[in-house]
Write a protein that holds these residues in place. Structure first.
Motif, PDB file in Angstrom:
ATOM      1  N   ASP A  56      29.193 -74.133  46.555  1.00 49.42           N
ATOM      2  CA  ASP A  56      30.014 -73.123  45.905  1.00 49.42           C
ATOM      3  C   ASP A  56      31.481 -73.418  46.163  1.00 49.42           C
ATOM      4  OD1 ASP A  56      27.755 -71.738  45.001  1.00 49.42           O
ATOM      5  OD2 ASP A  56      27.600 -70.659  46.905  1.00 49.42           O
ATOM      6  N   VAL A  57      32.325 -73.001  45.250  1.00 52.40           N
ATOM      7  CA  VAL A  57      33.761 -73.229  45.403  1.00 52.40           C
ATOM      8  C   VAL A  57      34.460 -71.874  45.314  1.00 52.40           C
ATOM      9  CG1 VAL A  57      35.758 -74.541  44.595  1.00 52.40           C
ATOM     10  CG2 VAL A  57      33.471 -75.482  44.316  1.00 52.40           C
ATOM     11  N   CYS A  58      34.315 -71.091  46.360  1.00 50.45           N
ATOM     12  CA  CYS A  58      34.949 -69.771  46.407  1.00 50.45           C
ATOM     13  C   CYS A  58      36.450 -69.947  46.643  1.00 50.45           C
ATOM     14  CB  CYS A  58      34.340 -68.936  47.520  1.00 50.45           C
ATOM     15  SG  CYS A  58      32.554 -68.703  47.353  1.00 50.45           S
ATOM     16  N   SER A  59      37.248 -69.105  46.041  1.00 51.21           N
ATOM     17  CA  SER A  59      38.699 -69.248  46.135  1.00 51.21           C
ATOM     18  C   SER A  59      39.224 -69.062  47.554  1.00 51.21           C
ATOM     19  CB  SER A  59      39.393 -68.249  45.201  1.00 51.21           C
ATOM     20  OG  SER A  59      39.070 -66.931  45.586  1.00 51.21           O
ATOM     21  N   PHE A  60      38.514 -68.342  48.393  1.00 52.78           N
ATOM     22  CA  PHE A  60      38.981 -68.040  49.743  1.00 52.78           C
ATOM     23  C   PHE A  60      38.421 -68.983  50.803  1.00 52.78           C
ATOM     24  CE2 PHE A  60      35.153 -65.682  48.889  1.00 52.78           C
ATOM     25  CZ  PHE A  60      34.370 -65.979  49.992  1.00 52.78           C
ATOM     26  N   CYS A  61      37.521 -69.896  50.425  1.00 56.63           N
ATOM     27  CA  CYS A  61      36.770 -70.655  51.426  1.00 56.63           C
ATOM     28  C   CYS A  61      37.137 -72.141  51.400  1.00 56.63           C
ATOM     29  CB  CYS A  61      35.272 -70.475  51.182  1.00 56.63           C
ATOM     30  SG  CYS A  61      34.263 -71.246  52.456  1.00 56.63           S
ATOM     31  N   ARG A  63      35.634 -78.223  51.069  1.00 55.12           N
ATOM     32  CA  ARG A  63      36.631 -79.276  51.271  1.00 55.12           C
ATOM     33  C   ARG A  63      36.474 -79.961  52.628  1.00 55.12           C
ATOM     34  NH1 ARG A  63      42.920 -78.396  51.976  1.00 55.12           N
ATOM     35  NH2 ARG A  63      43.472 -80.530  52.421  1.00 55.12           N
TER      36      ARG A  63
END
Length: 178
Positions: A146-151, A155
């Motif tokens: 998942d590519v959550c904006s806060f996490c 990366r």
């Protein structure tokens, strides 16, 4: 990395910031060091070498990571300081090295910490140590898809990878035996 000396590495401090994955990785490092004869502690105190397993989920975690490097420098004099975890992934190896670490290892190379500490030293067997914690953390997965904006996890830890079930079961059996 500091020049190898004839002083054996007997006592290693493993300091951990962050998530349960970091705690599991630090436990694995501590067990391997103990199996190779080192006395391992999770408290910031004088030692022959320091491993700092960092977090980078916030700017506060980054600051704590740099602080632990400086603390290890003060406590250990010339003892090698090895930095690994998520901080080198986000800040870059140069920034992590500039914080004062002798060796900077990426997350994927984290288990090479033991060899980095013991290579070139006149290693002598010492007293074995217990794990750093009484509750075991067993890693069953690394990374996230998942590519959550806060996490920052995708990366710093990469795409999701599961540990084979047989390896997880064997690890649980080893932890229970301890």
């Amino acid at each position: 990395m500091p020049q190898p000396t004839n002083t054996p590495i007997r006592r290693v401090v493993v300091l951990t910031l962050g998530c349960k994955l970091n705690q599991a990785d630090s436990e694995a490092i501590a067990r391997e060091l103990a199996a190779r004869g080192c006395q391992v502690t999770g408290r910031a105190e004088r030692a022959d070498a320091y491993v700092i397993n960092t977090c980078s989920v916030t700017h506060v975690a980054d600051r704590k990571s740099r602080h632990l490097v400086r603390l290890a420098r003060r406590l250990g004099g010339g003892a090698p300081v090895i930095l690994t975890g998520c901080y080198p992934e986000t800040a870059g190896a140069d920034a992590a090295s500039a914080a004062g670490a002798d060796v900077v290892l990426a997350n994927r190379d984290k288990l090479a910490v033991v060899d980095a500490i013991l290579s070139g030293s006149a290693f002598a067997l010492g007293e074995h140590s217990r794990a750093l914690r009484t509750r075991a953390f067993v890693k069953v997965q690394e990374g996230c898809n998942d590519v959550c904006s806060f996490c920052i996890v995708p990366r710093t830890r990469g795409r999701e990878r599961s540990v084979p079930i047989a390896e997880v079961v064997a690890e649980v059996a080893r932890r229970a035996a301890e």
